[in-house]
Write an enzyme that holds these catalytic residues in place. Sequence first.
Site, PDB file in Angstrom:
ATOM      1  N   SER A  36       0.842  -1.197   0.000  1.00 28.11           N
ATOM      2  CA  SER A  36       0.000   0.000   0.000  1.00 28.11           C
ATOM      3  C   SER A  36       0.877   1.247   0.000  1.00 28.11           C
ATOM      4  O   SER A  36       1.640   1.471   0.937  1.00 28.11           O
ATOM      5  CB  SER A  36      -0.895   0.011   1.234  1.00 28.11           C
ATOM      6  OG  SER A  36      -1.427   1.318   1.414  1.00 28.11           O
ATOM      7  N   HIS A  85      -1.290  -1.425  -4.210  1.00 31.03           N
ATOM      8  CA  HIS A  85      -2.558  -1.082  -3.547  1.00 31.03           C
ATOM      9  C   HIS A  85      -2.618   0.434  -3.326  1.00 31.03           C
ATOM     10  O   HIS A  85      -1.696   1.027  -2.777  1.00 31.03           O
ATOM     11  CB  HIS A  85      -2.625  -1.829  -2.218  1.00 31.03           C
ATOM     12  CG  HIS A  85      -3.917  -1.709  -1.481  1.00 31.03           C
ATOM     13  ND1 HIS A  85      -5.033  -2.473  -1.767  1.00 31.03           N
ATOM     14  CD2 HIS A  85      -4.273  -0.913  -0.442  1.00 31.03           C
ATOM     15  CE1 HIS A  85      -6.013  -2.153  -0.936  1.00 31.03           C
ATOM     16  NE2 HIS A  85      -5.593  -1.210  -0.121  1.00 31.03           N
ATOM     17  N   ASP A 132      -4.896   3.473  -1.726  1.00 27.79           N
ATOM     18  CA  ASP A 132      -5.967   3.787  -0.784  1.00 27.79           C
ATOM     19  C   ASP A 132      -6.508   5.189  -1.026  1.00 27.79           C
ATOM     20  O   ASP A 132      -5.803   6.166  -0.817  1.00 27.79           O
ATOM     21  CB  ASP A 132      -5.435   3.695   0.658  1.00 27.79           C
ATOM     22  CG  ASP A 132      -5.192   2.262   1.080  1.00 27.79           C
ATOM     23  OD1 ASP A 132      -6.148   1.462   1.028  1.00 27.79           O
ATOM     24  OD2 ASP A 132      -4.047   1.940   1.451  1.00 27.79           O
ATOM     25  N   MET A 181      -9.178   7.991   0.130  1.00 25.99           N
ATOM     26  CA  MET A 181     -10.008   8.360   1.291  1.00 25.99           C
ATOM     27  C   MET A 181     -10.578   9.752   1.100  1.00 25.99           C
ATOM     28  O   MET A 181      -9.870  10.652   0.659  1.00 25.99           O
ATOM     29  CB  MET A 181      -9.151   8.354   2.561  1.00 25.99           C
ATOM     30  CG  MET A 181      -8.423   7.059   2.794  1.00 25.99           C
ATOM     31  SD  MET A 181      -7.436   7.178   4.285  1.00 25.99           S
ATOM     32  CE  MET A 181      -6.646   5.578   4.259  1.00 25.99           C
ATOM     33  N   HIS A 204      -8.494   0.842  -3.655  1.00 25.94           N
ATOM     34  CA  HIS A 204      -9.403   0.627  -2.524  1.00 25.94           C
ATOM     35  C   HIS A 204     -10.075   1.960  -2.197  1.00 25.94           C
ATOM     36  O   HIS A 204      -9.443   2.858  -1.650  1.00 25.94           O
ATOM     37  CB  HIS A 204      -8.563   0.098  -1.347  1.00 25.94           C
ATOM     38  CG  HIS A 204      -9.309  -0.059  -0.060  1.00 25.94           C
ATOM     39  ND1 HIS A 204      -8.669  -0.196   1.154  1.00 25.94           N
ATOM     40  CD2 HIS A 204     -10.638  -0.109   0.221  1.00 25.94           C
ATOM     41  CE1 HIS A 204      -9.556  -0.321   2.117  1.00 25.94           C
ATOM     42  NE2 HIS A 204     -10.766  -0.262   1.585  1.00 25.94           N
ATOM     43  N   MET A 210     -12.276   4.300  -0.175  1.00 26.27           N
ATOM     44  CA  MET A 210     -12.921   4.541   1.126  1.00 26.27           C
ATOM     45  C   MET A 210     -13.643   5.882   1.008  1.00 26.27           C
ATOM     46  O   MET A 210     -13.237   6.887   1.594  1.00 26.27           O
ATOM     47  CB  MET A 210     -11.853   4.545   2.237  1.00 26.27           C
ATOM     48  CG  MET A 210     -11.361   3.150   2.556  1.00 26.27           C
ATOM     49  SD  MET A 210      -9.778   3.143   3.413  1.00 26.27           S
ATOM     50  CE  MET A 210      -8.687   3.178   1.994  1.00 26.27           C
ATOM     51  N   MET A 230     -11.408  -6.148   5.587  1.00 27.01           N
ATOM     52  CA  MET A 230     -10.609  -5.165   6.327  1.00 27.01           C
ATOM     53  C   MET A 230     -10.289  -5.738   7.708  1.00 27.01           C
ATOM     54  O   MET A 230     -11.181  -6.094   8.470  1.00 27.01           O
ATOM     55  CB  MET A 230     -11.367  -3.847   6.468  1.00 27.01           C
ATOM     56  CG  MET A 230     -11.399  -2.996   5.207  1.00 27.01           C
ATOM     57  SD  MET A 230      -9.786  -2.652   4.505  1.00 27.01           S
ATOM     58  CE  MET A 230      -8.988  -1.709   5.813  1.00 27.01           C
ATOM     59  N   ASP A 258      -6.510  -6.652   4.370  1.00 29.57           N
ATOM     60  CA  ASP A 258      -5.850  -5.344   4.415  1.00 29.57           C
ATOM     61  C   ASP A 258      -5.854  -4.792   5.836  1.00 29.57           C
ATOM     62  O   ASP A 258      -6.915  -4.576   6.424  1.00 29.57           O
ATOM     63  CB  ASP A 258      -6.637  -4.406   3.471  1.00 29.57           C
ATOM     64  CG  ASP A 258      -6.062  -3.003   3.369  1.00 29.57           C
ATOM     65  OD1 ASP A 258      -4.990  -2.737   3.939  1.00 29.57           O
ATOM     66  OD2 ASP A 258      -6.712  -2.169   2.692  1.00 29.57           O
TER      67      ASP A 258
HETATM   68  C1  DX5 Z   1      -6.202   1.434   5.793  1.00 24.52           C
HETATM   69  C2  DX5 Z   1      -5.747   1.062   4.411  1.00 24.52           C
HETATM   70  C3  DX5 Z   1      -4.622   0.115   4.337  1.00 24.52           C
HETATM   71  C4  DX5 Z   1      -3.343   0.584   4.973  1.00 24.52           C
HETATM   72  C5  DX5 Z   1      -2.634  -0.639   5.485  1.00 24.52           C
HETATM   73  O1  DX5 Z   1      -7.368   2.181   5.689  1.00 24.52           O
HETATM   74  O2  DX5 Z   1      -6.823   0.486   3.714  1.00 24.52           O
HETATM   75  O3  DX5 Z   1      -4.384  -0.270   2.998  1.00 24.52           O
HETATM   76  O4  DX5 Z   1      -2.513   1.284   4.115  1.00 24.52           O
HETATM   77  O5  DX5 Z   1      -1.541  -0.237   6.225  1.00 24.52           O
HETATM   78  P1  DX5 Z   1      -0.786  -1.208   7.227  1.00 24.52           P
HETATM   79  O6  DX5 Z   1      -0.255  -2.342   6.419  1.00 24.52           O
HETATM   80  O7  DX5 Z   1       0.291  -0.332   7.792  1.00 24.52           O
HETATM   81  O8  DX5 Z   1      -1.791  -1.654   8.250  1.00 24.52           O
HETATM   82 ZN    ZN Z   2      -6.449  -0.419   1.670  1.00 27.64          ZN
END
Ligand code: DX5
Ligand code: ZN
Length: 216
Positions: free
Chosen positions: A8, A33, A35, A37, A66, A68, A137, A175
């Site tokens: 990620s 990956h 993310d 948000m 991903h 969010m 998750m 994840d």
């Molecule tokens: C959290 C994200 C993850 C995050 C994981 O909302 O969806 O992808 O980057 O990070 P680690 O591996 O540090 O838990």
């Molecule tokens: Zn993620």
Amino acid sequence: MRRIIAPSILSADFGHLDRAVRMLDRSSAEWVHVDVMDGVFVPNISFGFPVLKAVRKATRKLLDVHLMIVEPERYVQRFAQAGADMVTFHLEACADPARCIALIRASGARVGITIKPATPVETVRKWLQIVDMVLIMSVEPGFGGQRFIPESLDKIRALRRMAADSNPALLVEVDGGITLQNAREIFDAGADVLVAGSTVFGAEDPETAIYDLLHI
Ligand code: DX5
Ligand code: ZN
């Protein structure tokens, strides 16, 4: 059994994102990956289309986006246009998952659905036949660097059982909080794809960390 590592980039150094993504391109990670948000679905804001486009230019690896964000159906096609190969949205954020799934399909991307730790795994059952992936998750979405929630292992096992008849090719992604200590247990529970942020980018040698996660 398939094993894929999806680092990620949320944990990468954004001042040198190009360098981080090129490193992933050389590594044994099959996926990258990303993310996204919105500050509404989760209490954090990351990045959007221009950054995704820049990441797309720096790698040929599969871009695993991903989302969010609330009302993902408003944006899924733009994420596909910006370079996403797989678009995953939260069932909790979407009033009409069937429409959202259809929009992603129409854009040519693969389809993923995901649920937060408190959402029962049963929720995904009715969509299993029409998606490519379910993301479990294993931390509250919003931030990297949290601890893996151990109850997630039961959700992964239950999902595998659920998909055995309806969609044996389904990819199960996990994840949050994945480390060199727990990765094997998570693969053994039935995960195909492990996302790792801090374990990769917090390592002295990220390429080795990726290799080690894969060959754990
Ligand atoms: C959290 C994200 C993850 C995050 C994981 O909302 O969806 O992808 O980057 O990070 P680690 O591996 O540090 O838990
Ligand atoms: Zn993620």
